[in-house]
Design an enzyme around this catalytic site. Structure first.
Site, short mmCIF file in Angstrom:
data_model
loop_
_atom_site.label_atom_id
_atom_site.label_comp_id
_atom_site.label_asym_id
_atom_site.label_seq_id
_atom_site.Cartn_x
_atom_site.Cartn_y
_atom_site.Cartn_z
N LYS A 1 -57.15 39.90 -66.37
CA LYS A 1 -56.15 38.88 -65.94
C LYS A 1 -56.44 39.01 -64.36
CE LYS A 1 -53.14 42.16 -65.11
NZ LYS A 1 -53.32 43.30 -63.09
N LYS B 1 -64.94 42.91 -71.37
CA LYS B 1 -63.31 43.41 -70.93
C LYS B 1 -62.61 42.53 -71.09
CE LYS B 1 -60.85 45.63 -67.99
NZ LYS B 1 -59.18 45.54 -67.72
N LYS C 1 -70.65 41.49 -59.49
CA LYS C 1 -69.48 39.97 -59.65
C LYS C 1 -69.91 39.25 -58.38
CE LYS C 1 -66.09 40.14 -62.98
NZ LYS C 1 -64.91 39.80 -63.01
P1 ATP Z 1 -57.51 43.53 -63.16
O1 ATP Z 1 -58.89 42.31 -63.43
O2 ATP Z 1 -56.71 42.44 -61.92
O3 ATP Z 1 -57.76 44.83 -62.48
P2 ATP Z 1 -57.01 44.20 -65.92
O4 ATP Z 1 -56.12 42.94 -66.94
O5 ATP Z 1 -58.17 45.43 -65.65
O6 ATP Z 1 -56.86 43.63 -64.47
P3 ATP Z 1 -55.39 46.26 -64.28
O7 ATP Z 1 -53.64 45.89 -63.87
O8 ATP Z 1 -56.29 46.54 -63.63
O9 ATP Z 1 -55.24 45.15 -65.37
O10 ATP Z 1 -54.72 47.74 -65.14
C1 ATP Z 1 -53.21 47.84 -66.15
C2 ATP Z 1 -53.43 48.67 -67.58
O11 ATP Z 1 -53.74 48.05 -68.28
C3 ATP Z 1 -54.51 49.35 -66.84
O12 ATP Z 1 -53.98 50.79 -67.97
C4 ATP Z 1 -55.44 48.54 -68.30
O13 ATP Z 1 -56.54 50.34 -68.41
C5 ATP Z 1 -55.08 48.04 -69.28
N1 ATP Z 1 -55.88 47.21 -69.22
C6 ATP Z 1 -56.13 45.95 -69.01
N2 ATP Z 1 -57.31 44.78 -69.39
C7 ATP Z 1 -56.66 45.89 -70.67
C8 ATP Z 1 -57.75 45.62 -72.24
N3 ATP Z 1 -59.06 44.68 -72.20
N4 ATP Z 1 -58.28 46.22 -73.18
C9 ATP Z 1 -56.73 47.34 -72.64
N5 ATP Z 1 -56.51 47.71 -71.86
C10 ATP Z 1 -56.28 47.22 -70.95
MG MG Z 2 -58.42 46.28 -64.10
#
Ligand code: ATP
Ligand code: MG
Length: 318
Positions: free
Chosen positions: A198, A195, A114
């Site tokens: 956030k 995916k 990215k």
């Molecule tokens: P970032 O983009 O900052 O990595 P993120 O949305 O991936 O944010 P995390 O804080 O990294 O969120 O992950 C928190 C939890 O949410 C983890 O258990 C991760 O596996 C789960 N998770 C994140 N995105 C998804 C998704 N799209 N579907 C299912 N589970 C998710």
């Molecule tokens: Mg993540």
């Protein structure tokens, strides 16, 4: 009774993916296990973040935890940065993993891609080690996570095995990752090949449902989700990524199997199908958001939850 540990990073606004794949499932553990749930604020520093946004998002996540039914009387809820011992354990554990192993982590590789290989912080590279430190610190046996984090839990196993075999003693426990049956990887509505995350950039947000979005916005995002040129609502995550993702969201919200969800939409057109998905999301997220607002407006209470949680977690960490 098992030790359970998991957390979410305050790296941006919470998404429907975080909700379904992760923290919605946390409260199911608290009655019969020793459950430790934290806000991973140190992990959020692996990508640049504004200090005020980080503070405010940390409270948001705690409020979401409480709104989802986590009870500070039944589990330990705390902030990662309150437990300084984890930094020490992290410093020890980095010696038990090789650079080659870390560079094979998908999350790291995606980040490099990215950013075209530029300005890659060491923190994002060693991220899985800090995660392993959190897991080992509390002798975690079960780690509820989304699919994308499973690789990191497996890497923690490699660290534990190497550490334990060097000292010929089972010092570090191997945690087991647990993913939800439906919704372990919710995809971006505009680009269902990636995916829903956030911390994605502004131009990608149309495909991300934030839990704090207004009902109108949530409905609009679902109604304009990318599908395909066919008309059949069918689960086929290879050829029908968009429809399959919406079916997964629907099944997760309704607590039913994908096959059951599929049956409900035999003969339905995409417009009607999407409306039903939006209704199902709002049915669950609507009341949940109201509970969230109540907690979020009481920072004094949130501080107290963090303080109490930290003092309990610290005892174990010490
Ligand atoms: P970032 O983009 O900052 O990595 P993120 O949305 O991936 O944010 P995390 O804080 O990294 O969120 O992950 C928190 C939890 O949410 C983890 O258990 C991760 O596996 C789960 N998770 C994140 N995105 C998804 C998704 N799209 N579907 C299912 N589970 C998710
Ligand atoms: Mg993540």
């Amino acid at each position: 009774m098992s030790r359970v540990l998991s957390g979410v990073k305050p790296s941006g606004k919470m998404t429907l993916g975080n909700y379904i794949g992760s923290f919605r499932n946390f409260s199911s553990f608290q009655d019969e296990n020793e459950t430790y749930i934290f806000v991973a604020d140190v992990h959020a520093l692996t990508k640049p973040i504004d200090a005020n946004v980080l503070r405010s998002t940390t409270y948001d996540i705690l409020s979401f935890y409480l709104a989802s039914g986590l009870d500070p009387e039944k589990c330990v809820i705390f902030k990662q940065s309150d437990i300084l011992e984890v930094a020490m354990l992290n410093a020890i554990l980095v010696n038990y993993i090789y650079m080659g192993e870390l560079s094979r982590m998908i999350q790291y590789k995606e980040h490099v891609q990215k950013n075209n290989g530029k300005e890659i912080g060491c923190g994002i590279f060693t991220y899985p080690v800090l995660m392993a430190a959190d897991l080992f610190m509390y002798d975690t046996e079960i780690c509820p996570v989304g699919e994308d984090q499973r690789q990191h839990v497996e890497l923690a196993h490699d660290i534990a095995r190497r550490f334990n075999s060097r000292y010929k003693e089972e010092v570090l426990k191997l945690p087991r990752s647990v993913t939800p049956k439906t919704g372990k990887r919710i995809m971006n509505l505009q680009d269902p090949s990636k995916k829903m995350s956030k911390s994605d950039k502004d131009d990608e947000q149309k495909g991300i449902i934030y839990l704090q979005d207004d009902e109108k916005v949530i409905r609009k995002k679902i109604m304009s989700a990318v599908t395909d040129s066919e008309t059949e609502v069918r689960y086929d995550p290879v050829n029908k990524k968009g429809v399959s993702n919406l079916l997964t969201i629907y099944a997760a919200m309704k607590n039913i199997d994908i096959e059951e969800a599929e049956k409900e939409f035999v003969g339905s057109n995409y417009g009607n199908f999407k409306r039903c998905v939006a209704d199902a999301v709002m049915e669950e997220i609507g009341p949940f958001k109201e509970r969230f607002e109540k907690f979020r407006n009481d920072e004094a209470y949130l501080n107290k939850v963090f303080e109490d949680g930290a003092s309990k977690a610290r005892k174990v960490a010490k």
